[in-house]
Design a protein around this motif. Structure first.
Motif, PDB file in Angstrom:
ATOM      1  N   GLU A 349       0.824  -1.201   0.000  1.00 49.35           N
ATOM      2  CA  GLU A 349       0.000   0.000   0.000  1.00 49.35           C
ATOM      3  C   GLU A 349       0.863   1.258   0.000  1.00 49.35           C
ATOM      4  O   GLU A 349       1.952   1.275   0.571  1.00 49.35           O
ATOM      5  CB  GLU A 349      -0.913   0.019   1.228  1.00 49.35           C
ATOM      6  CG  GLU A 349      -1.912  -1.129   1.278  1.00 49.35           C
ATOM      7  CD  GLU A 349      -2.749  -1.085   2.541  1.00 49.35           C
ATOM      8  OE1 GLU A 349      -2.797  -0.001   3.172  1.00 49.35           O
ATOM      9  OE2 GLU A 349      -3.325  -2.118   2.901  1.00 49.35           O
ATOM     10  N   ASN A 350       0.342   2.287  -0.641  1.00 51.76           N
ATOM     11  CA  ASN A 350       1.014   3.589  -0.602  1.00 51.76           C
ATOM     12  C   ASN A 350       0.771   4.266   0.738  1.00 51.76           C
ATOM     13  O   ASN A 350      -0.336   4.196   1.273  1.00 51.76           O
ATOM     14  CB  ASN A 350       0.486   4.511  -1.698  1.00 51.76           C
ATOM     15  CG  ASN A 350       0.860   4.046  -3.089  1.00 51.76           C
ATOM     16  OD1 ASN A 350       0.034   3.992  -3.969  1.00 51.76           O
ATOM     17  ND2 ASN A 350       2.120   3.703  -3.300  1.00 51.76           N
ATOM     18  N   PRO A 351       1.764   4.932   1.304  1.00 54.69           N
ATOM     19  CA  PRO A 351       1.502   5.794   2.469  1.00 54.69           C
ATOM     20  C   PRO A 351       0.529   6.905   2.075  1.00 54.69           C
ATOM     21  O   PRO A 351       0.363   7.215   0.891  1.00 54.69           O
ATOM     22  CB  PRO A 351       2.891   6.354   2.804  1.00 54.69           C
ATOM     23  CG  PRO A 351       3.866   5.461   2.118  1.00 54.69           C
ATOM     24  CD  PRO A 351       3.174   4.924   0.913  1.00 54.69           C
ATOM     25  N   SER A 352      -0.100   7.498   3.062  1.00 53.74           N
ATOM     26  CA  SER A 352      -1.116   8.514   2.773  1.00 53.74           C
ATOM     27  C   SER A 352      -0.542   9.704   2.004  1.00 53.74           C
ATOM     28  O   SER A 352      -1.224  10.302   1.176  1.00 53.74           O
ATOM     29  CB  SER A 352      -1.755   9.005   4.080  1.00 53.74           C
ATOM     30  OG  SER A 352      -0.775   9.575   4.934  1.00 53.74           O
ATOM     31  N   GLY A 356      -3.492  10.058  -4.011  1.00 48.57           N
ATOM     32  CA  GLY A 356      -4.032  11.196  -4.747  1.00 48.57           C
ATOM     33  C   GLY A 356      -3.025  11.748  -5.742  1.00 48.57           C
ATOM     34  O   GLY A 356      -2.092  11.062  -6.179  1.00 48.57           O
ATOM     35  N   GLY A 357      -3.223  12.989  -6.123  1.00 46.72           N
ATOM     36  CA  GLY A 357      -2.343  13.597  -7.113  1.00 46.72           C
ATOM     37  C   GLY A 357      -2.586  15.083  -7.234  1.00 46.72           C
ATOM     38  O   GLY A 357      -3.428  15.665  -6.534  1.00 46.72           O
ATOM     39  N   VAL A 358      -1.847  15.707  -8.131  1.00 47.10           N
ATOM     40  CA  VAL A 358      -1.968  17.138  -8.401  1.00 47.10           C
ATOM     41  C   VAL A 358      -2.689  17.300  -9.733  1.00 47.10           C
ATOM     42  O   VAL A 358      -2.209  16.811 -10.762  1.00 47.10           O
ATOM     43  CB  VAL A 358      -0.585  17.809  -8.467  1.00 47.10           C
ATOM     44  CG1 VAL A 358      -0.726  19.299  -8.764  1.00 47.10           C
ATOM     45  CG2 VAL A 358       0.175  17.588  -7.172  1.00 47.10           C
ATOM     46  N   GLU A 359      -3.832  17.982  -9.728  1.00 45.58           N
ATOM     47  CA  GLU A 359      -4.595  18.196 -10.955  1.00 45.58           C
ATOM     48  C   GLU A 359      -4.221  19.556 -11.544  1.00 45.58           C
ATOM     49  O   GLU A 359      -4.707  20.591 -11.110  1.00 45.58           O
ATOM     50  CB  GLU A 359      -6.099  18.124 -10.679  1.00 45.58           C
ATOM     51  CG  GLU A 359      -6.943  18.166 -11.942  1.00 45.58           C
ATOM     52  CD  GLU A 359      -8.413  17.918 -11.684  1.00 45.58           C
ATOM     53  OE1 GLU A 359      -9.166  17.829 -12.657  1.00 45.58           O
ATOM     54  OE2 GLU A 359      -8.799  17.803 -10.501  1.00 45.58           O
ATOM     55  N   LEU A 360      -3.332  19.535 -12.532  1.00 41.24           N
ATOM     56  CA  LEU A 360      -2.925  20.775 -13.170  1.00 41.24           C
ATOM     57  C   LEU A 360      -4.014  21.300 -14.092  1.00 41.24           C
ATOM     58  O   LEU A 360      -4.316  22.487 -14.106  1.00 41.24           O
ATOM     59  CB  LEU A 360      -1.634  20.560 -13.964  1.00 41.24           C
ATOM     60  CG  LEU A 360      -0.391  20.190 -13.153  1.00 41.24           C
ATOM     61  CD1 LEU A 360       0.824  20.115 -14.059  1.00 41.24           C
ATOM     62  CD2 LEU A 360      -0.151  21.201 -12.038  1.00 41.24           C
ATOM     63  N   LEU A 361      -4.593  20.409 -14.887  1.00 38.67           N
ATOM     64  CA  LEU A 361      -5.709  20.721 -15.762  1.00 38.67           C
ATOM     65  C   LEU A 361      -6.759  19.648 -15.582  1.00 38.67           C
ATOM     66  O   LEU A 361      -6.464  18.566 -15.050  1.00 38.67           O
ATOM     67  CB  LEU A 361      -5.266  20.756 -17.229  1.00 38.67           C
ATOM     68  CG  LEU A 361      -4.203  21.802 -17.614  1.00 38.67           C
ATOM     69  CD1 LEU A 361      -3.732  21.552 -19.038  1.00 38.67           C
ATOM     70  CD2 LEU A 361      -4.758  23.201 -17.477  1.00 38.67           C
ATOM     71  N   THR A 362      -7.995  19.934 -16.002  1.00 39.95           N
ATOM     72  CA  THR A 362      -9.041  18.933 -15.908  1.00 39.95           C
ATOM     73  C   THR A 362      -8.660  17.730 -16.760  1.00 39.95           C
ATOM     74  O   THR A 362      -8.413  17.854 -17.958  1.00 39.95           O
ATOM     75  CB  THR A 362     -10.382  19.501 -16.384  1.00 39.95           C
ATOM     76  OG1 THR A 362     -10.681  20.671 -15.624  1.00 39.95           O
ATOM     77  CG2 THR A 362     -11.495  18.484 -16.217  1.00 39.95           C
ATOM     78  N   PRO A 367      -0.033  11.856 -10.397  1.00 36.95           N
ATOM     79  CA  PRO A 367      -0.130  11.109  -9.127  1.00 36.95           C
ATOM     80  C   PRO A 367       1.074  11.392  -8.232  1.00 36.95           C
ATOM     81  O   PRO A 367       2.215  11.465  -8.701  1.00 36.95           O
ATOM     82  CB  PRO A 367      -0.144   9.643  -9.594  1.00 36.95           C
ATOM     83  CG  PRO A 367      -0.493   9.677 -11.040  1.00 36.95           C
ATOM     84  CD  PRO A 367       0.038  10.972 -11.561  1.00 36.95           C
ATOM     85  N   TRP A 368       0.801  11.514  -6.944  1.00 32.85           N
ATOM     86  CA  TRP A 368       1.880  11.755  -5.995  1.00 32.85           C
ATOM     87  C   TRP A 368       2.868  10.596  -5.967  1.00 32.85           C
ATOM     88  O   TRP A 368       4.073  10.802  -5.738  1.00 32.85           O
ATOM     89  CB  TRP A 368       1.316  11.988  -4.593  1.00 32.85           C
ATOM     90  CG  TRP A 368       0.839  13.380  -4.348  1.00 32.85           C
ATOM     91  CD1 TRP A 368      -0.432  13.796  -4.105  1.00 32.85           C
ATOM     92  CD2 TRP A 368       1.645  14.567  -4.326  1.00 32.85           C
ATOM     93  NE1 TRP A 368      -0.488  15.158  -3.948  1.00 32.85           N
ATOM     94  CE2 TRP A 368       0.772  15.655  -4.064  1.00 32.85           C
ATOM     95  CE3 TRP A 368       3.008  14.816  -4.505  1.00 32.85           C
ATOM     96  CZ2 TRP A 368       1.242  16.970  -3.978  1.00 32.85           C
ATOM     97  CZ3 TRP A 368       3.468  16.124  -4.423  1.00 32.85           C
ATOM     98  CH2 TRP A 368       2.591  17.179  -4.167  1.00 32.85           C
TER      99      TRP A 368
END
Length: 521
Positions: A349-352, A356-362, A367-368
């Protein structure tokens, strides 16, 4: 005077109450079109009661009993309109059926009502949901939310939603303003919205303005796609770099074709899995990855040093026998892992902080997990650079790489340097396995997916050249992703392989030739 004001207030309250009751009855007893209309009316009211009733309908808790509409939660029942609590749940209660159309309308309505939530995360999620499409009846509530919103991220999204709804307005000036405002949108659904508008609109000037806005949106979306390709290319290149760094050291220093390099990566991934299991029952689960990094390096390095001491040391100068021996070792390691952990993949599993990720554009989300791996790959590269160029061991490694006989003559313990260098390369392979465990399942065949690509990176960059490994890894990452977008994954692999074969035919030493007195003589 006070009596008159009280009478007016009482009359207004009774009118609002009657309107609410009529809307709720339509929602409970009406036909499908009437229910949709009732949902729009409740959204227009935009109060807590509306949200409560619609949420109850979505959860299957809104029921009827005779002519009454009730909200039933467990053993308690309340009047939907008045909020009066009943002494018991009526025995004759009946559920309200919700079809797919009504379910879609409910989802949009609830999202619209969440636009006025005091919690930023709730408002942001609602705005994202409505960006893909909203009912025109929600425009008053969207405007209300827009007038109250101060968040710099949510407000532009609400402006886009309002503009999309205003496209259906009767006022020509309102439609024109909406078309111009939508030109700054970076959402693919806005493109479809404008295409539909162009087909339906009869005003030529509005059509031309919509076409201009459409071209600007398409240009923005194209840049978003390019940005996504660049990011995925760098991500793939960083993974290839991690996988090939250790091989560049072992193959470049000793000329050992180590077919077990992929299995050393697998060992690092399984070491990460074991550390995760140890941290699972503690309150510090998110810190397991930090602990797993040195463990993965140490375990893979020890296994590599053991292999060098027991097998590979006796096969120097015999590349074919070394290849066969390390291939046999890889099969032994795979079977050992299957015996200990089983043949099935295990989940890491990924740590918290990597979720999620960074949404630069729609539609363009970074992903982090990938961002962290890119940073990790270049951090490992920097540490290897310091080790090879700023330490005594690095000096010995470079000396043995350039001229083994001369290094031995001046007192360099070449056999010990071989062991430490092989352990270093194996430890870096373990770090690669630790990183790979964060983007996919961990299984006995993990290393097999990267061994060929690792050798291609090392050979293309130049044997023993750290800079060449970096350039070739990133170059192959970009080539793969660009060709995948053009011709698909299979043809991309074939094209890259053909290019490498042709390149090596023309330049056998790779992009960067290894320099040294022994090689130049």
């Amino acid at each position: 005077m006070r009596t008159l004001l009280a009478a007016i207030l009482c009359l207004a309250t009774s009118l609002v109450f009657a309107q609410d009751a009529s809307t709720v009855e339509k929602l409970a007893f009406g036909e499908s079109d009437e229910q949709v209309e009732a949902i729009a009316q409740l959204v227009a009211l935009g109060n807590d009661k509306s949200a409560l009733i619609l949420q109850a309908l979505a959860d299957g808790e809104l029921v009827t009993s005779g002519q009454r509409v009730l909200i039933v939660k467990g053993d308690s029942a309340t009047e939907a309109v008045t909020g009066a609590k009943l002494p018991a749940v009526p025995a004759d209660k009946e559920d309200i059926s919700v079809n797919n159309r009504l379910r879609r309308e409910l989802a949009g309505a609830l999202a619209a009502l969440k636009l006025v939530s005091p919690q930023r995360e709730v408002r942001l999620a609602a705005a994202k949901e409505l960006t893909g499409g909203a009912d025109p009846a929600m425009l008053p509530l969207v405007r209300k939310a827009l007038s109250q919103e101060t968040d710099g991220t949510i407000k532009p999204m609400l402006e886009q939603i309002a503009a999309a709804l205003e496209l259906r307005a009767d006022d020509r000036d309102a439609r024109l303003a909406a078309v111009k405002k939508l030109a700054s949108s970076n959402n693919a659904s806005t493109k479809s919205l404008l295409l539909s508008f162009i087909e339906a609109e009869k005003d030529d000037e509005l059509k031309l303005e919509a076409q201009r806005s459409l071209r600007e949106i398409e240009s923005g979306l194209a840049w978003g796609e390019r940005l996504g390709i660049v990011f995925t290319s760098v991500s793939l290149g960083s993974i290839l770099l991690l996988a090939a760094l250790g091989l560049a050291i072992t193959y470049g220093l000793m000329g050992v074709i180590n077919m077990a390099h992929g299995e050393l990566m697998m060992i690092g991934a399984y070491a990460t899995y074991v550390v995760q299991g140890l941290f699972r029952s503690t309150p510090f689960f998110d810190a397991y990855l930090i602990a797993a990094i040195p463990v993965a390096f140490a375990v893979s390095a020890l296994v590599g040093m053991a292999l060098e001491r027991t097998v590979i040391r006796w096969l120097y100068g015999r590349p074919l026998e070394t290849l066969l021996a390390t291939w046999g070792i890889s099969l032994i390691l795979i079977q050992a892992v299957r015996t200990i952990f089983g043949a099935q993949n295990v989940q890491v599993e990924n740590p918290s902080f990597m979720s999620g990720g960074v949404e630069l554009l729609t539609g363009v989300v970074l992903p982090w997990s990938r961002i962290v791996i890119i940073g990790f790959a270049f951090a490992v590269l920097f540490l290897i650079y310091l080790l090879l160029n700023k330490t005594r061991l690095g000096l010995f490694v470079r000396g043995v790489t350039q001229n083994r006989e001369m290094a031995s003559c001046v007192g360099v313990p070449t056999a010990r340097v071989d062991t430490w260098a092989f352990g270093l390369g194996s430890g870096i392979a373990g770090l690669a396995g630790c990183a790979l465990s964060q983007i996919g399942n961990v299984g006995p065949d993990l290393g097999q997916n990267y061994i060929v690509d690792s050798f291609m990176v090392v050979v293309l960059g130049g044997v023993g050249q750290l800079a060449g490994t970096v350039y070739s890894a990133l170059g192959l990452g970009f080539a793969n992703k660009l060709l995948e977008a053009w011709q698909g994954a299979v043809l991309a692999k074939i094209a890259v392989l053909v290019f490498i074969i042709v390149f090596i035919q023309k330049r056998p030493q790779g992009m960067f030739a290894l320099k040294g007195r022994a090689l130049e003589s």
